[in-house]
Design a protein around this motif. Structure first.
Motif, PDB file in Angstrom:
ATOM      1  N   LEU A 134       0.271  -0.837  -0.305  1.00 57.49           N
ATOM      2  CA  LEU A 134      -0.010   0.315   0.421  1.00 57.49           C
ATOM      3  C   LEU A 134       0.736   1.073   0.287  1.00 57.49           C
ATOM      4  O   LEU A 134       2.113   1.444   1.051  1.00 57.49           O
ATOM      5  N   TRP A 172     -10.186   5.759   3.825  1.00 53.93           N
ATOM      6  CA  TRP A 172     -10.025   7.162   4.468  1.00 53.93           C
ATOM      7  C   TRP A 172      -9.827   5.994   5.970  1.00 53.93           C
ATOM      8  O   TRP A 172      -8.723   6.586   7.049  1.00 53.93           O
ATOM      9  N   VAL A 173      -9.184   4.370   5.717  1.00 52.32           N
ATOM     10  CA  VAL A 173      -8.935   4.090   7.135  1.00 52.32           C
ATOM     11  C   VAL A 173      -7.273   4.038   6.817  1.00 52.32           C
ATOM     12  O   VAL A 173      -7.083   4.261   6.409  1.00 52.32           O
ATOM     13  N   TYR A 188      -4.024  -9.779  10.596  1.00 45.40           N
ATOM     14  CA  TYR A 188      -4.981  -9.246  10.555  1.00 45.40           C
ATOM     15  C   TYR A 188      -6.624  -9.686   9.830  1.00 45.40           C
ATOM     16  O   TYR A 188      -7.067  -9.419   9.484  1.00 45.40           O
TER      17      TYR A 188
HETATM   18  C1  HEM Z   1      -7.774  -5.547  -1.249  1.00 46.37           C
HETATM   19  C2  HEM Z   1      -7.710  -4.806  -0.016  1.00 46.37           C
HETATM   20  C3  HEM Z   1      -8.694  -4.312   0.511  1.00 46.37           C
HETATM   21  C4  HEM Z   1      -9.643  -4.270   0.331  1.00 46.37           C
HETATM   22  C5  HEM Z   1     -10.877  -4.830  -1.400  1.00 46.37           C
HETATM   23  C6  HEM Z   1     -11.164  -4.189   1.230  1.00 46.37           C
HETATM   24  C7  HEM Z   1     -12.618  -4.698   1.398  1.00 46.37           C
HETATM   25  C8  HEM Z   1     -13.286  -4.538   2.204  1.00 46.37           C
HETATM   26  C9  HEM Z   1     -14.465  -4.008   2.980  1.00 46.37           C
HETATM   27  C10 HEM Z   1     -15.234  -4.663   1.208  1.00 46.37           C
HETATM   28  C11 HEM Z   1     -15.442  -3.478   3.838  1.00 46.37           C
HETATM   29  C12 HEM Z   1     -16.616  -3.432   4.221  1.00 46.37           C
HETATM   30  C13 HEM Z   1     -17.100  -1.812   3.892  1.00 46.37           C
HETATM   31  C14 HEM Z   1     -17.929  -2.152   4.893  1.00 46.37           C
HETATM   32  O1  HEM Z   1     -19.527  -1.939   5.007  1.00 46.37           O
HETATM   33  O2  HEM Z   1     -17.838  -0.451   5.665  1.00 46.37           O
HETATM   34  C15 HEM Z   1     -13.965  -3.419   4.753  1.00 46.37           C
HETATM   35  C16 HEM Z   1     -13.871  -2.776   5.447  1.00 46.37           C
HETATM   36  C17 HEM Z   1     -12.852  -2.325   6.319  1.00 46.37           C
HETATM   37  N1  HEM Z   1     -11.416  -2.677   6.117  1.00 46.37           N
HETATM   38 FE1  HEM Z   1     -10.575  -3.043   4.231  1.00 46.37          FE
HETATM   39  N2  HEM Z   1     -10.397  -3.819   2.093  1.00 46.37           N
HETATM   40  C18 HEM Z   1      -8.899  -4.533   2.234  1.00 46.37           C
HETATM   41  C19 HEM Z   1      -7.981  -3.858   2.817  1.00 46.37           C
HETATM   42  C20 HEM Z   1      -7.797  -3.606   3.936  1.00 46.37           C
HETATM   43  C21 HEM Z   1      -6.057  -3.437   5.035  1.00 46.37           C
HETATM   44  C22 HEM Z   1      -4.930  -4.149   4.197  1.00 46.37           C
HETATM   45  C23 HEM Z   1      -7.178  -2.798   6.246  1.00 46.37           C
HETATM   46  C24 HEM Z   1      -5.759  -2.251   6.998  1.00 46.37           C
HETATM   47  C25 HEM Z   1      -5.699  -1.451   7.644  1.00 46.37           C
HETATM   48  C26 HEM Z   1      -8.302  -2.742   6.153  1.00 46.37           C
HETATM   49  C27 HEM Z   1      -9.069  -2.166   6.811  1.00 46.37           C
HETATM   50  C28 HEM Z   1     -10.867  -1.968   6.975  1.00 46.37           C
HETATM   51  C29 HEM Z   1     -11.253  -0.947   8.087  1.00 46.37           C
HETATM   52  C30 HEM Z   1     -10.127  -0.812   9.064  1.00 46.37           C
HETATM   53  C31 HEM Z   1     -12.734  -1.501   7.519  1.00 46.37           C
HETATM   54  C32 HEM Z   1     -13.926  -1.033   8.384  1.00 46.37           C
HETATM   55  C33 HEM Z   1     -13.755   0.214   7.558  1.00 46.37           C
HETATM   56  C34 HEM Z   1     -15.159   0.855   8.217  1.00 46.37           C
HETATM   57  O3  HEM Z   1     -15.925   0.768   9.028  1.00 46.37           O
HETATM   58  O4  HEM Z   1     -15.070   2.388   7.633  1.00 46.37           O
HETATM   59  N3  HEM Z   1      -8.938  -3.128   4.030  1.00 46.37           N
HETATM   60  N4  HEM Z   1     -13.053  -3.521   3.555  1.00 46.37           N
END
Ligand code: HEM
Length: 533
Positions: free
Chosen positions: A77, A116-117, A87
């Motif tokens: 990233l 934003w994450v 994770y």
């Molecule tokens: C190919 C990479 C990634 C994909 C396709 C992906 C996909 C997603 C999806 C589909 C959600 C659900 C969103 C929702 O309904 O709120 C999500 C949530 C989340 N992801 Fe990922 N993610 C990826 C990488 C990462 C990485 C590397 C992190 C590391 C910190 C991360 C942290 C989070 C967090 C914290 C949420 C909750 C966000 C919120 O509630 O605002 N993701 N992700």
């Protein structure tokens, strides 16, 4: 005199971004013991999450590609490589989603889903090293990069600078071209310095400039938001100014004027100051990093059993008027990990015609729902008046000018998906003659946000505003509609609009996806649909 050396590459349409995100995002239920707090505890436990020892590495693409399985997954990233094997089970979007980026540079896909994450902070303990070009010899090499998030974000920022265009400003001129589009002029009175920004051939609105004074009144930092780019301006002022900044919009020539109060009144400034080269650049909007301002909570008012209206105030040294339908990020350190969440800015009173005036560039209002298991929202819920929280510069893709094409607006909202509609609804009813239908889907009657104010608006604007409340888990006393979003509801409402309708959709992802499917079945043109994600 300053000129931008080249035009920007056209940035991707942010609207398209949000449409893509809309079709992909869905949250999964995590196993017990895999909440955000559990992850934070694990990162602090001393367990080796890098799997590569304490030294940071230079990782080639070839090496990265090998770590693409759930039991061994690395992800790159923004130029850094993280080991996300542990994770995976803590990822709110689920393992399968995260694995889409395993063994790859996942920056684009990550940004599309949740820009934003704050991964730098959340994955700090998983940092393997830096992604480098493939070399013929060593695929792994040690790197002297300190594993510290501050240093990391500095490095990231300097990386970013290379992809942006440097702006050169000679601020001794009273009339300075800041880019091929923006002109800056300045003048002074005994007590004040006025800096005015205007644009060749088009107008700047009060929303287009975000700025602040810092470093004890010696530095001016501003950002001008243009259609596809952000002009960043950093000026080292010739003399010190007081910290309070005031900004006025001149509607006659569509310019914005910043007034800075001289620290030493009566002292004549020979020049405004000098441009800080590293801060004077133009950045594509999609790459622009947010700045955060430590803001005070002024008041908190209960709206329902779990949602409050928060009134925050930016420091006096800042100015930011957030456009209608746009959001900011709130940021807090939870167990030393920095977490950000987006919230739309609302007006504090839907029924008062002058509510927008309270959003004066310093005061911000947000409706925030507290979740029982939400580490972030329980932190916000515990804030008391006078406490501080970091608030970011704004972001968004909605354009109020879209409304001018339509006489009718149909709002489809699920739960807190109502919040982006609040200012739009206020505008449509109080400032224009549009007809609005609101279909509001909630679980119980207690969950309905501002139910009383909505009823008042219905009476105030009868004939132009109607609401359809639908509850999925109503109590016995509920006589209204029951169920979930349905094709028949939408058909009814669309029939009343004679085709000239803009449909706005906001809610949890399954709600939004269902709404989009029905709208497509009903033949609504996708250009007439806007989804907030
Ligand atoms: C190919 C990479 C990634 C994909 C396709 C992906 C996909 C997603 C999806 C589909 C959600 C659900 C969103 C929702 O309904 O709120 C999500 C949530 C989340 N992801 Fe990922 N993610 C990826 C990488 C990462 C990485 C590397 C992190 C590391 C910190 C991360 C942290 C989070 C967090 C914290 C949420 C909750 C966000 C919120 O509630 O605002 N993701 N992700």
């Amino acid at each position: 005199m300053f000129k931008m050396s080249s035009l920007f590459p056209a940035a991707n349409s942010p609207q398209r971004h949000s449409a893509q995100a809309a079709t992909k995002r869905s949250k999964v239920s995590l196993q017990p013991g895999h909440s955000l707090m559990d992850w934070i505890r694990l990162t602090k436990s001393g367990v080796d999450l890098r799997g590569t020892g304490p030294r940071l590495l230079e990782v080639t693409l070839e090496e990265l590609n090998k770590h693409n399985k759930p039991e061994d997954s690395w992800i790159a990233l923004k130029g850094y490589v993280y080991n996300v094997t542990r994770y995976c089970n803590y990822h709110p979007g689920g393992q399968a989603e995260l694995m889409k980026g395993a063994g790859k540079d996942a920056t684009n896909i990550f940004n599309k889903v949740h820009r934003w994450v704050n991964f730098e902070s959340m994955l700090q303990a998983c940092l393997v090293g830096r992604l480098v070009e493939n070399t013929s010899f060593s695929s792994k090499k040690q790197l002297s990069l300190p594993p510290h998030s501050n240093t990391l974000s500095l490095n990231l920022a300097s990386d970013l600078a290379t992809s942006s265009t440097q702006l050169l400003v000679n601020v001794s001129d009273s009339n300075t071209e800041v880019s091929d589009k923006v002109i800056m002029t300045w003048n002074q009175s005994n007590t004040d310095v006025h800096v005015t920004w205007s644009m060749n051939g088009t107008s700047l609105s009060k929303y287009d400039l975000v700025c602040n004074i810092h470093d004890a009144g010696r530095l001016f930092q501003g950002e001008i938001y243009l259609e596809n780019e952000v002009l960043m301006i950093g000026l080292e002022l010739k003399e010190q100014v007081k910290k309070e900044i005031s900004v006025t919009h001149n509607s006659l020539n569509n310019s914005i004027m910043v007034t800075l109060e001289k620290f030493a009144a009566d002292k004549k400034w020979s020049i405004l100051g000098s441009a800080m080269q590293s801060h004077c650049q133009s950045i594509p909007r999609s790459l622009h990093n947010h700045r955060y301002y430590l803001s005070h909570l002024i008041s908190k008012t209960a709206i329902t059993h779990d949602t409050c209206l928060y009134h925050f105030k930016l420091p006096d040294s800042c100015y930011m008027c957030v456009p209608v339908g746009y959001h900011v990020y709130l940021q807090a350190d939870i167990g030393e990990i920095c977490i950000s969440r987006p919230y739309t800015i609302v007006v504090p009173d839907l029924c008062n015609v002058n509510s927008e005036l309270l959003l004066d560039g310093r005061n911000l209002f947000m409706m925030i729902k507290a979740y029982n298991d939400g580490a972030f929202t329980s932190n916000v819920k515990n804030l008391r008046e006078g406490d501080t929280l970091s608030i970011s510069t704004y972001e968004g893709t909605f354009s109020i000018s879209m409304l001018s094409l339509y006489q009718n607006v149909l709002m489809l909202c699920g739960g807190t998906g109502f919040t982006p509609m609040i200012r739009i609804l206020h505008y449509c009813l109080h400032k224009s003659k549009k007809t609005v239908q609101l279909a509001f889907y909630n679980k119980t009657v207690e969950d309905i946000l501002w139910m009383d104010k909505l009823s008042t608006l219905c009476m105030q604007f009868s004939g132009r505003f109607s609401i359809r409340h639908v509850l999925s888990q109503p109590g016995k006393e509920w006589n209204g509609e029951k169920g979930r979003i349905a094709l028949a509801h939408l058909q009814d409402m669309l029939n009343a609009c004679q085709d000239n309708v803009l449909v706005l959709v906001c809610g949890p992802m399954p709600f939004t996806e269902q709404a989009l499917r029905y709208l497509s079945e009903l033949g609504v043109n996708s250009n007439s649909i806007f989804t907030f994600t």
